[in-house]
Scaffold this motif. Structure first.
Motif, PDB file in Angstrom:
ATOM      1  N   LYS A 103     -23.277  39.691 -62.505  1.00 17.83           N
ATOM      2  CA  LYS A 103     -23.427  40.195 -61.135  1.00 17.83           C
ATOM      3  C   LYS A 103     -24.660  39.572 -60.482  1.00 17.83           C
ATOM      4  CE  LYS A 103     -21.098  44.650 -62.059  1.00 17.83           C
ATOM      5  NZ  LYS A 103     -19.993  43.868 -62.617  1.00 17.83           N
ATOM      6  N   ALA A 104     -24.852  38.297 -60.740  1.00 22.61           N
ATOM      7  CA  ALA A 104     -26.010  37.573 -60.207  1.00 22.61           C
ATOM      8  C   ALA A 104     -25.633  36.880 -58.898  1.00 22.61           C
ATOM      9  CB  ALA A 104     -26.489  36.532 -61.225  1.00 22.61           C
ATOM     10  N   ARG A 105     -26.622  36.641 -58.050  1.00 23.61           N
ATOM     11  CA  ARG A 105     -26.416  35.902 -56.809  1.00 23.61           C
ATOM     12  C   ARG A 105     -26.570  34.396 -57.094  1.00 23.61           C
ATOM     13  NH1 ARG A 105     -30.166  37.770 -51.987  1.00 23.61           N
ATOM     14  NH2 ARG A 105     -28.922  39.651 -52.324  1.00 23.61           N
ATOM     15  N   VAL A 106     -25.748  33.596 -56.462  1.00 22.16           N
ATOM     16  CA  VAL A 106     -25.847  32.142 -56.627  1.00 22.16           C
ATOM     17  C   VAL A 106     -26.487  31.533 -55.384  1.00 22.16           C
ATOM     18  CG1 VAL A 106     -24.556  29.972 -56.887  1.00 22.16           C
ATOM     19  CG2 VAL A 106     -23.804  32.040 -58.115  1.00 22.16           C
ATOM     20  N   LEU A 107     -27.445  30.643 -55.593  1.00 25.52           N
ATOM     21  CA  LEU A 107     -27.901  29.786 -54.500  1.00 25.52           C
ATOM     22  C   LEU A 107     -27.385  28.386 -54.814  1.00 25.52           C
ATOM     23  CD1 LEU A 107     -31.064  29.592 -52.498  1.00 25.52           C
ATOM     24  CD2 LEU A 107     -30.262  27.536 -53.608  1.00 25.52           C
ATOM     25  N   PHE A 108     -26.535  27.876 -53.944  1.00 25.93           N
ATOM     26  CA  PHE A 108     -25.897  26.583 -54.207  1.00 25.93           C
ATOM     27  C   PHE A 108     -26.516  25.496 -53.327  1.00 25.93           C
ATOM     28  CE2 PHE A 108     -22.222  23.643 -53.176  1.00 25.93           C
ATOM     29  CZ  PHE A 108     -22.328  22.913 -54.347  1.00 25.93           C
ATOM     30  N   ALA A 109     -27.004  24.428 -53.980  1.00 23.08           N
ATOM     31  CA  ALA A 109     -27.556  23.281 -53.258  1.00 23.08           C
ATOM     32  C   ALA A 109     -26.399  22.440 -52.728  1.00 23.08           C
ATOM     33  CB  ALA A 109     -28.451  22.451 -54.180  1.00 23.08           C
ATOM     34  N   SER A 110     -25.895  22.841 -51.548  1.00 27.64           N
ATOM     35  CA  SER A 110     -24.862  22.048 -50.885  1.00 27.64           C
ATOM     36  C   SER A 110     -25.550  20.920 -50.111  1.00 27.64           C
ATOM     37  CB  SER A 110     -24.033  22.934 -49.953  1.00 27.64           C
ATOM     38  OG  SER A 110     -22.977  22.186 -49.370  1.00 27.64           O
ATOM     39  N   SER A 111     -24.775  20.216 -49.319  1.00 31.15           N
ATOM     40  CA  SER A 111     -25.329  19.008 -48.697  1.00 31.15           C
ATOM     41  C   SER A 111     -24.730  18.765 -47.323  1.00 31.15           C
ATOM     42  CB  SER A 111     -25.018  17.810 -49.593  1.00 31.15           C
ATOM     43  OG  SER A 111     -25.287  16.598 -48.914  1.00 31.15           O
ATOM     44  N   ASN A 112     -25.492  18.082 -46.493  1.00 31.19           N
ATOM     45  CA  ASN A 112     -24.962  17.613 -45.209  1.00 31.19           C
ATOM     46  C   ASN A 112     -23.775  16.671 -45.419  1.00 31.19           C
ATOM     47  OD1 ASN A 112     -25.905  14.556 -44.687  1.00 31.19           O
ATOM     48  ND2 ASN A 112     -27.454  15.606 -45.899  1.00 31.19           N
ATOM     49  N   HIS A 113     -23.654  16.098 -46.612  1.00 30.87           N
ATOM     50  CA  HIS A 113     -22.540  15.171 -46.845  1.00 30.87           C
ATOM     51  C   HIS A 113     -21.183  15.882 -46.962  1.00 30.87           C
ATOM     52  CE1 HIS A 113     -25.203  11.808 -46.841  1.00 30.87           C
ATOM     53  NE2 HIS A 113     -25.984  12.409 -47.722  1.00 30.87           N
ATOM     54  N   SER A 114     -21.192  17.220 -46.995  1.00 30.38           N
ATOM     55  CA  SER A 114     -19.920  17.962 -46.909  1.00 30.38           C
ATOM     56  C   SER A 114     -19.361  17.931 -45.488  1.00 30.38           C
ATOM     57  CB  SER A 114     -20.112  19.415 -47.364  1.00 30.38           C
ATOM     58  OG  SER A 114     -20.947  20.117 -46.461  1.00 30.38           O
ATOM     59  N   GLU A 252     -24.879   4.665 -38.054  1.00 29.05           N
ATOM     60  CA  GLU A 252     -25.628   5.264 -36.937  1.00 29.05           C
ATOM     61  C   GLU A 252     -24.785   6.260 -36.139  1.00 29.05           C
ATOM     62  OE1 GLU A 252     -28.848   4.922 -36.790  1.00 29.05           O
ATOM     63  OE2 GLU A 252     -28.747   3.509 -38.449  1.00 29.05           O
ATOM     64  N   ARG A 253     -23.461   6.157 -36.269  1.00 24.40           N
ATOM     65  CA  ARG A 253     -22.576   7.039 -35.509  1.00 24.40           C
ATOM     66  C   ARG A 253     -22.466   8.432 -36.121  1.00 24.40           C
ATOM     67  NH1 ARG A 253     -16.221   5.539 -34.361  1.00 24.40           N
ATOM     68  NH2 ARG A 253     -15.645   7.508 -33.367  1.00 24.40           N
ATOM     69  N   TYR A 254     -22.475   8.476 -37.450  1.00 23.38           N
ATOM     70  CA  TYR A 254     -22.149   9.727 -38.143  1.00 23.38           C
ATOM     71  C   TYR A 254     -23.368  10.407 -38.750  1.00 23.38           C
ATOM     72  CZ  TYR A 254     -17.355   8.066 -37.717  1.00 23.38           C
ATOM     73  OH  TYR A 254     -16.163   7.635 -37.217  1.00 23.38           O
ATOM     74  N   GLN A 255     -23.259  11.724 -38.910  1.00 20.10           N
ATOM     75  CA  GLN A 255     -24.371  12.525 -39.421  1.00 20.10           C
ATOM     76  C   GLN A 255     -24.749  12.173 -40.859  1.00 20.10           C
ATOM     77  OE1 GLN A 255     -23.910  16.711 -38.631  1.00 20.10           O
ATOM     78  NE2 GLN A 255     -23.516  16.369 -36.451  1.00 20.10           N
ATOM     79  N   GLY A 256     -23.754  11.803 -41.662  1.00 17.57           N
ATOM     80  CA  GLY A 256     -24.019  11.508 -43.075  1.00 17.57           C
ATOM     81  C   GLY A 256     -24.778  10.215 -43.320  1.00 17.57           C
ATOM     82  N   GLY A 257     -24.955   9.415 -42.292  1.00 18.78           N
ATOM     83  CA  GLY A 257     -25.747   8.185 -42.437  1.00 18.78           C
ATOM     84  C   GLY A 257     -25.142   7.220 -43.448  1.00 18.78           C
ATOM     85  N   GLY A 258     -25.995   6.679 -44.310  1.00 19.07           N
ATOM     86  CA  GLY A 258     -25.594   5.619 -45.240  1.00 19.07           C
ATOM     87  C   GLY A 258     -24.393   5.960 -46.120  1.00 19.07           C
ATOM     88  N   TYR A 259     -24.240   7.254 -46.466  1.00 22.32           N
ATOM     89  CA  TYR A 259     -23.118   7.635 -47.344  1.00 22.32           C
ATOM     90  C   TYR A 259     -21.767   7.346 -46.688  1.00 22.32           C
ATOM     91  CZ  TYR A 259     -25.957  10.118 -50.841  1.00 22.32           C
ATOM     92  OH  TYR A 259     -26.832  10.448 -51.844  1.00 22.32           O
ATOM     93  N   THR A 260     -21.708   7.439 -45.350  1.00 23.40           N
ATOM     94  CA  THR A 260     -20.420   7.250 -44.673  1.00 23.40           C
ATOM     95  C   THR A 260     -19.911   5.823 -44.849  1.00 23.40           C
ATOM     96  OG1 THR A 260     -21.482   6.640 -42.573  1.00 23.40           O
ATOM     97  CG2 THR A 260     -20.989   8.985 -42.924  1.00 23.40           C
ATOM     98  N   ALA A 261     -20.829   4.869 -45.020  1.00 24.66           N
ATOM     99  CA  ALA A 261     -20.448   3.447 -45.072  1.00 24.66           C
ATOM    100  C   ALA A 261     -20.119   2.972 -46.482  1.00 24.66           C
ATOM    101  CB  ALA A 261     -21.579   2.594 -44.486  1.00 24.66           C
ATOM    102  N   ILE A 262     -20.360   3.817 -47.498  1.00 20.62           N
ATOM    103  CA  ILE A 262     -20.082   3.394 -48.877  1.00 20.62           C
ATOM    104  C   ILE A 262     -18.573   3.301 -49.076  1.00 20.62           C
ATOM    105  CG2 ILE A 262     -20.308   4.000 -51.318  1.00 20.62           C
ATOM    106  CD1 ILE A 262     -22.879   5.560 -50.549  1.00 20.62           C
ATOM    107  N   GLY A 263     -18.075   2.098 -49.340  1.00 22.49           N
ATOM    108  CA  GLY A 263     -16.644   1.891 -49.552  1.00 22.49           C
ATOM    109  C   GLY A 263     -15.806   2.071 -48.303  1.00 22.49           C
ATOM    110  N   TYR A 264     -16.423   2.043 -47.145  1.00 21.10           N
ATOM    111  CA  TYR A 264     -15.720   2.292 -45.878  1.00 21.10           C
ATOM    112  C   TYR A 264     -14.743   1.156 -45.604  1.00 21.10           C
ATOM    113  CZ  TYR A 264     -15.358   3.709 -40.914  1.00 21.10           C
ATOM    114  OH  TYR A 264     -14.933   4.153 -39.682  1.00 21.10           O
ATOM    115  N   SER A 265     -13.455   1.491 -45.337  1.00 23.68           N
ATOM    116  CA  SER A 265     -12.487   0.412 -45.106  1.00 23.68           C
ATOM    117  C   SER A 265     -11.607   0.674 -43.890  1.00 23.68           C
ATOM    118  CB  SER A 265     -11.604   0.208 -46.344  1.00 23.68           C
ATOM    119  OG  SER A 265     -10.739   1.317 -46.508  1.00 23.68           O
ATOM    120  N   ARG A 266     -11.990   1.669 -43.073  1.00 27.35           N
ATOM    121  CA  ARG A 266     -11.172   1.977 -41.907  1.00 27.35           C
ATOM    122  C   ARG A 266     -11.290   0.851 -40.868  1.00 27.35           C
ATOM    123  NH1 ARG A 266     -11.276   7.733 -38.705  1.00 27.35           N
ATOM    124  NH2 ARG A 266     -10.089   7.024 -36.896  1.00 27.35           N
TER     125      ARG A 266
END
Ligand code: NAI
Length: 268
Positions: A103-114, A252-266
């Motif tokens: 019955k513990a509370r969880v603090l989850f380190a989520s990310s802007n990359h979601s 530069e367009r998206y909030q996730g920055g550099g992560y958005t361009a990794i493997g980007y093929s659109r």
């Protein structure tokens, strides 16, 4: 300090080490765990045990008697799907099962990359709120979206409280223009974790974890429920880093920055 011990996963990582040091200094009793050895002197009242998040039974044992689990362990950068899957999906399940039993509370380190494929706002009234759609910018961000939804499930079905903090960029100081929007100071992180654990009630909540940055991408969230207000601001670094951009239009367009361009093929 919280009445019961607090379990911290990812204790040997960048943020884990900051939290271990600062929460111990606030008088907390910590159980630290990580796959990697703890590189610093052990803080007062703290114990450390090496463990893989794959070990569900081990996590049950470590969480025994704990009032909260701070979940900072796992894959923390973009990686192939198969690398993310074990620690961030299966491991997360083990954390939630342990929280359910205690019955513990969880603090989850989520990310802007979601939500990294939301476009950056042109002005403050275009900021997005935490109930925006998930728009993960990779397999890592997708695992964070899954993690938040896991919290949603465990609250609705089992009453396991959880605070999901969408961390922007938590480093000693901003080092590029994007961080004028996304930066979270270590001091604001520590205060956020303190509020998340000590608030009388949290339910399931989601919070934008960045400092009080005038250039923030982010609007409303559930911070009032735990009484957190950031006190620092990235703006003081504008002259130093405001000109440091990637030159890549996708980044530069998206909030996730550099992560958005990794493997980007659109193409369109
Ligand atoms: P980090 O990579 O320094 O720390 C993660 C820790 O998890 C490492 O010590 C690693 O050994 C441990 N770990 C990895 N796989 C494991 C496994 N299978 N079993 C047990 N331990 C394992 O990352 P950092 O920067 O400290 O981030 C902590 C958390 O915050 C991560 O969940 C990350 O995704 C999240 N986050 C951090 C941001 C930041 O700006 N630093 C931004 C957004 C989210």
């Amino acid at each position: 300090a919280p009445a019961k011990p607090v379990l911290l996963t990812g204790a040997s990582g960048n943020l884990g080490r900051v939290l271990a040091r600062e929460l111990a200094a606030r008088g907390w009793t910590l159980r630290l765990t990580d796959l990697a050895p703890f590189p610093d002197p052990l803080p007062e009242r703290a114990v450390f045990e090496r463990m893989d998040l794959a070990d569900g039974i081990g996590l049950l044992r470590q969480a025994e008697g704990c009032g909260a689990i701070l979940h900072f362990g796992g894959v923390s950068v973009e990686q192939p799907f198969g690398t993310v899957l074990g620690p961030n999906i299966q491991g997360l399940y083990h954390v939630y099962e342990a929280a359910r039993r205690e019955k513990a509370r969880v603090l989850f380190a989520s990310s802007n990359h979601s939500i990294g494929f939301h476009e950056r706002p042109g002005q403050a009234n275009e900021r997005i709120d935490v109930d925006c759609a998930f728009r993960p910018d990779g397999y890592y961000g997708l695992s964070k979206a899954y993690g938040e939804l896991m919290g949603r499930l465990y609250w609705d079905k089992h009453g396991v409280e959880n605070v999901n903090i969408r961390i922007g960029s938590c480093f000693p100081e901003p080092t590029e223009a994007r961080m004028l929007s996304t930066w979270l100071s270590y001091a604001d992180l520590v205060r956020l974790v303190d509020c998340a654990v000590t608030a009388p009630r949290s339910g399931h909540c989601v919070i934008w974890a960045c400092s009080d940055n005038p250039a923030s991408f982010w609007g409303r969230d559930h911070r009032d429920r735990i009484g957190w207000q950031p006190q620092d601001s990235a703006e003081a670094w504008r002259a130093k880093v405001g000109h440091i951009t990637s030159g890549n239009p996708v980044i530069e367009r998206y909030q996730g920055g550099g992560y958005t361009a990794i493997g980007y093929s659109r193409q369109t």
